[in-house]
Structures are given as structure tokens and as C-alpha cells.
Enzyme design. Structure first.
Site, PDB file in Angstrom:
ATOM      1  N   SER A 249     -10.024  -0.623   7.117  1.00  0.00           N
ATOM      2  CA  SER A 249      -9.444  -0.422   5.774  1.00  0.00           C
ATOM      3  C   SER A 249      -8.743  -1.634   5.178  1.00  0.00           C
ATOM      4  CB  SER A 249      -8.471   0.756   5.795  1.00  0.00           C
ATOM      5  OG  SER A 249      -9.184   1.965   5.855  1.00  0.00           O
TER       6      SER A 249
ATOM      7  N   LYS B 214       0.863  -1.190   0.000  1.00  0.00           N
ATOM      8  CA  LYS B 214       0.000   0.000   0.000  1.00  0.00           C
ATOM      9  C   LYS B 214       0.896   1.236   0.000  1.00  0.00           C
ATOM     10  CE  LYS B 214      -3.891   1.933   2.678  1.00  0.00           C
ATOM     11  NZ  LYS B 214      -4.807   1.690   3.821  1.00  0.00           N
TER      12      LYS B 214
ATOM     13  N   SER C 155      -9.664   1.735   3.017  1.00  0.00           N
ATOM     14  CA  SER C 155      -8.833   2.512   2.119  1.00  0.00           C
ATOM     15  C   SER C 155      -7.823   1.697   1.316  1.00  0.00           C
ATOM     16  CB  SER C 155      -8.064   3.566   2.919  1.00  0.00           C
ATOM     17  OG  SER C 155      -7.200   2.948   3.868  1.00  0.00           O
TER      18      SER C 155
END
Lengths: 54, 444
Positions: B172, B73, B148
């Protein structure tokens, strides 16, 4: 009569007929109710601070 | 493919690390219409792959992740490679050092192929707000992947990597795992180092894996979380089926799939008890107070709204209106919940619940209808996940079926703090059970 089947999670987007309430005020008001359960002996949770490589 | 499957190919010399990494990049460059990556690091990945090949030829095997492609990420610092947080603010930020988790994964022989897209600054659950464009759900590109960690979940769901790192502050990891039909594991708070990972809310942030299977999460957690393998049997497992909160106002098909999974557990000898649990609506409120305050503290020195998406900027401004006493009281509420859950864990090994009350919403849906009630899509997405960040318990989302439209449904398993290995072992058993049941058409 034809009836559209209801889809789960169906669209109701962008409805502007109601003036949205201030989200922060709503949150603070709701949280104030929750906070009423607190008594003086209840201390804040502590956050564990780890070593650099833990 | 899973980490084990790729490792078997490499060790059997059916492919090399370089060949496999090249193949991975070709697949992404040809098929990524979901916008899952911000930066691909082909040159560096191929150089590392050549080293991993040379090691295997010399008889050096670093373990299960040796030569396996993974993704990170884009809030995880990577030395010499930009780390943007999907934001304009960090568009050209190049860290000098790797995050601790990156160092650990490199040492294990894993090869990062790039940095995945995300909801800007990890502050949102839809993955529709990113300086590098919105992400799409690979099961239906008209729908959101959740966030997210949207790009990480998409990269795994599309089959490009068996594992991508995510972070979870209010769901997330688990939300995009649920919406994309993959496995997402949020470890116990502080089990995995956050050093070198852009913070959103210090007291709620967790770093963890999104994997193709539970085993992919286990193998990753052995590297980044010091996890020792555990064995668990479903027979005799003490399962809490919450009588309140988790099954209130959820989609009918989600409800049916999760309860069907619970029945399968019961058939295997698990002791399932319906039990009222502490009111996590209150925990959610306190968690939102903490997140609003801490996220605003992180970006308090940034005064240029032009550096943020307007929605994210608005959230950061909202945090300024939370007062000091409210923040402290939220942490005091946390103490109460910690005590309540410590009591609950004396009676149970695991809580079974949905990961999300709905399946992936359409991209244009700002509100969803659940059981006839309208709810903001972002709030609905985080509703069943956020409180677990507040508690710090380990939790996993794994697929447990599909809707009539073919959309994945996520099952959430939650365990006591520190029981990460046992929770993953339980999840592996549940995964096997669900796969068998699906093959036998027990689960629709």
C-alpha cells in the site's frame, strides 16, 4: 484491415460470462497444497512485539 | 519541491513557514481535483508555522524538516483531529493522543497540513473505495492512483507536500508510489512504530514515507526510523535479478524499463546475476491467509455491514472462513521463507524487480490483460509487493521511466532486514543514475 493496437493493461472489465469461483475456497485450496511442504519441526514465525516507543 | 529545497528557502528567508504553508493550502484548495485529502488542518498548521518561524528567528533550527509541510494518511492518529480510516465506522472518531510517528515528526519541526484519503480501512489497492469518495491519478485522472495510501501518493505527486506518511500491508505504499511516479519506502518490519496507527494486519503492517525523492524518504526515516545515513557505491554491488516470479506475466513496457535500469547498474560496475529465488507465489498465498485472518480479528466486534463498503465488508467476512490451523501454517510457511531468504542475502545486497506488473489501470478496469492473460486488477497490483510484507524486508519503489502513454513505471529494490539505510543509499545512487540517463535519453 484495420487492427486496433493492443494496449497494455487493456480493459476487459465486467465480463460476466463465467460464474466466478469462491475466492476464499480458491485461496484455501491453493494454500493447502503449499502447506504439504511443512514438516512437524517447522515452527510458526514469531512476531516481535516492540516497546511502546520503538 | 523537496524537503531540502523548501528548507533552503526558509533558511534563506526567501519565504516564511507561515507564507509557505498558506501557499500550500491555496494550491490544494485551487487544484485538488483528485480528492487526495479528507481533512485539511489549516488553523493548526498555521499556528505551528508561526512557532517554527519564531524559532528560526531565535536561531533554533530543529533540522531538515523544520517548517516543512507534510501530510498524514488518515489512519494515523492525530490528537484532537478526526482520524477516519476513510470509513463510515470512524467518521467522527477524534483520537486523544498522537501516534508515535506524529510525535516524532512534530518534534522534527515538520508541519502536518492534513489527513490524506485512502482505500477504506487500508483494505484495498485501488483507492476507489472510500467513504469520502474515490481518488484520481494526477498523471491521468481516468486512472487509479493505487492504494491503499492513494491520497498520500497523490499529494506528493501533485507537488503539494514533499512527503506524506503511508502504510503498507500488501504493497500500500509501493503500489501508489509506482502508479503516481513518486518514491515509496516500506521499512523493515517494526523499524517504524505502528503505535497509534489503525491496524489492518498486525504481522504485515508497516508505516513509511512516500516522498518526492529518495532523499525525502531518507530525511523522514531519520526522524521516524532512527536511520543513520549510509553511503553506497554501485560499483561492486551484488544485484540479484530474479529469474522467476518478478518478471513473469508483466507488461512489456514495465519489463523493458526495469531491465534497462538493471543494465545501467551493470554499466556502473554492479555485479548483476540472474538467479532463481524461492517461489513467492506461495508466500503470497500465506500472506493472504494471514491478512484475511488478522483483518477480520481487528473488526470482529463490528457486526453492522452498514458501517462498511460492501466490498470491504465482504473481505472481512471472508477472513472468518480461514481456520486456525491454516493461520498457524501460514506462519510456519513464513519460517521457511525467512530461512530461504537469509541464505539468499549471503550472496546479494539487493534484489531488482518491478514494483507492479502494470502501470496504473483505468478506474473502470476490474480486470486487466497482461501478456494475453486476464487478471483481477487488485490482485495484479499487489502481486509483486505482498510477499515482501510477509518477509519483512525493506523495499522501495522509485520511478524508472514512463510508458508511451506517459504513465510512470516503478522500480522495486529489496534488501535484507535491517539494511534500510543501505537500501536507501543504493536507491539514491540509482535515482541519480536514472535521472542522468533520462536526461541523456538513454531511457525512453
Amino acid at each position: 484491415m484495420h487492427t486496433e493496437p493492443r494496449q497494455s493493461g487493456s480493459v476487459t472489465s465486467n465480463q460476466t460470462s463465467e460464474q466466478p469461483k469462491d475466492p476464499v475456497e480458491l485461496l484455501r485450496e491453493a494454500f493447502e497444497q503449499v502447506s504439504k511442504s511443512l514438516t512437524a519441526d517447522i515452527e510458526p514465525a514469531t512476531i516481535y512485539i516492540p516497546d511502546d516507543n520503538s | 519541491m523537496t524537503i531540502r529545497e523548501i528548507g533552503a528557502l526558509l533558511r534563506a528567508r526567501k519565504t516564511s513557514c507561515v507564507e509557505f504553508i498558506n501557499h500550500t493550502f491555496s494550491e490544494i484548495e485551487t487544484h485538488d481535483r483528485f480528492n487526495s485529502f479528507i481533512t485539511l488542518t489549516r488553523e493548526q498548521a498555521l499556528a505551528e508555522a508561526a512557532q517554527r518561524d519564531a524559532e528560526l528567528h531565535a536561531g533554533v533550527d530543529r533540522g531538515p524538516l523544520h517548517g516543512v509541510p507534510i501530510a498524514l494518511k488518515d489512519i494515523v492518529h492525530t490528537a484532537g483531529i478526526r482520524t477516519t480510516g476513510a470509513s463510515r465506522l470512524f467518521e467522527n472518531f477524534v483520537p486523544e493522543h498522537d501516534a508515535v510517528v506524529v510525535t516524532q515528526l512534530k518534534s522534527s519541526g515538520a508541519i502536518s497540513i492534513g489527513k490524506t484519503n485512502l482505500h477504506e480501512l487500508a483494505y484495498g489497492a485501488t483507492s476507489q473505495i472510500s467513504h469520502f469518495g474515490p481518488m484520481l491519478n494526477p498523471h491521468d485522472s481516468a486512472r487509479i492512483p493505487g492504494g491503499s495510501s492513494g491520497g498520500s501518493a497523490v499529494a506528493v505527486a501533485a507537488g503539494w507536500v514533499p512527503m506524506a506518511l503511508g502504510s503498507d500491508t500488501g504493497g500500500s505504499i509501493r503500489i501508489p508510489a509506482s502508479y503516481c511516479g513518486v518514491v515509496g519506502f516500506k521499512p523493515t518490519y517494526e523499524r517504524v512504530s505502528r503505535k497509534g496507527v489503525m491496524p489492518l494486519a498486525y504481522g504485515l503492517d508497516h508505516v513509511g514515507p512516500i516522498g518526492a525523492t529518495v532523499e525525502d524518504c531518507v530525511l523522514t526515516m531519520q526522524v521516524i526510523g532512527g536511520l543513520e545515513p549510509a553511503d553506497m557505491k554501485l560499483s561492486g554491488l551484488r544485484v540479484c535479478l530474479p529469474a522467476n516470479f518478478f518478471f513473469e506475466r508483466i507488461d512489456e513496457e514495465v519489463d523493458a524499463a526495469v531491465k534497462n535500469s538493471t543494465r545501467l547498474l551493470e554499466r556502473e560496475g554492479a555485479i548483476v546475476s540472474e538467479q532463481r529465488i524461492p517461489d513467492l507465489h506461495q508466500a503470497n498465498l500465506a500472506a493472504r491467509i494471514i491478512q484475511a485472518s488478522e483483518a477480520t480479528a481487528v473488526y470482529a466486534q463490528c457486526n453492522d455491514p452498514g458501517m462498511f463498503n460492501s466490498v470491504v465488508w465482504g473481505l472481512l467476512q471472508e477472513g472468518r472462513r480461514v481456520s486456525g490451523h491454516e493461520y498457524v501454517n501460514a506462519q510456519r510457511i513464513r519460517t521457511l521463507f525467512r530461512q530461504s531468504f537469509n541464505d539468499l542475502w549471503k550472496k546479494y545486497d539487493v534484489i531488482v524487480a518491478p514494483s507492479t506488473p502494470i502501470v496504473a489501470p483505468l478506474r473502470e478496469e476490474t480486470d486487466v490483460l497482461i501478456g494475453g492473460e486476464k487478471e483481477n486488477a487488485r490482485m495484479a497490483s499487489t502481486r509483486l509487493a505482498r510477499a515482501v510484507n510477509f518477509l519483512g524486508e525493506p523495499a522501495i519503489s522509485l520511478p524508472c521511466g514512463r510508458t508511451k502513454l506517459g504513465l510512470p513505471i516503478g522500480l522495486q529494490l529489496i534488501a535484507r532486514p535491517g539494511d534500510d539505510a543501505r537500501l536507501l543509499a543504493i536507491a539514491q545512487e540509482v535515482e541519480k543514475l536514472l535521472a542522468f540517463a533520462q536526461n541523456s535519453q538513454v531511457v525512453s
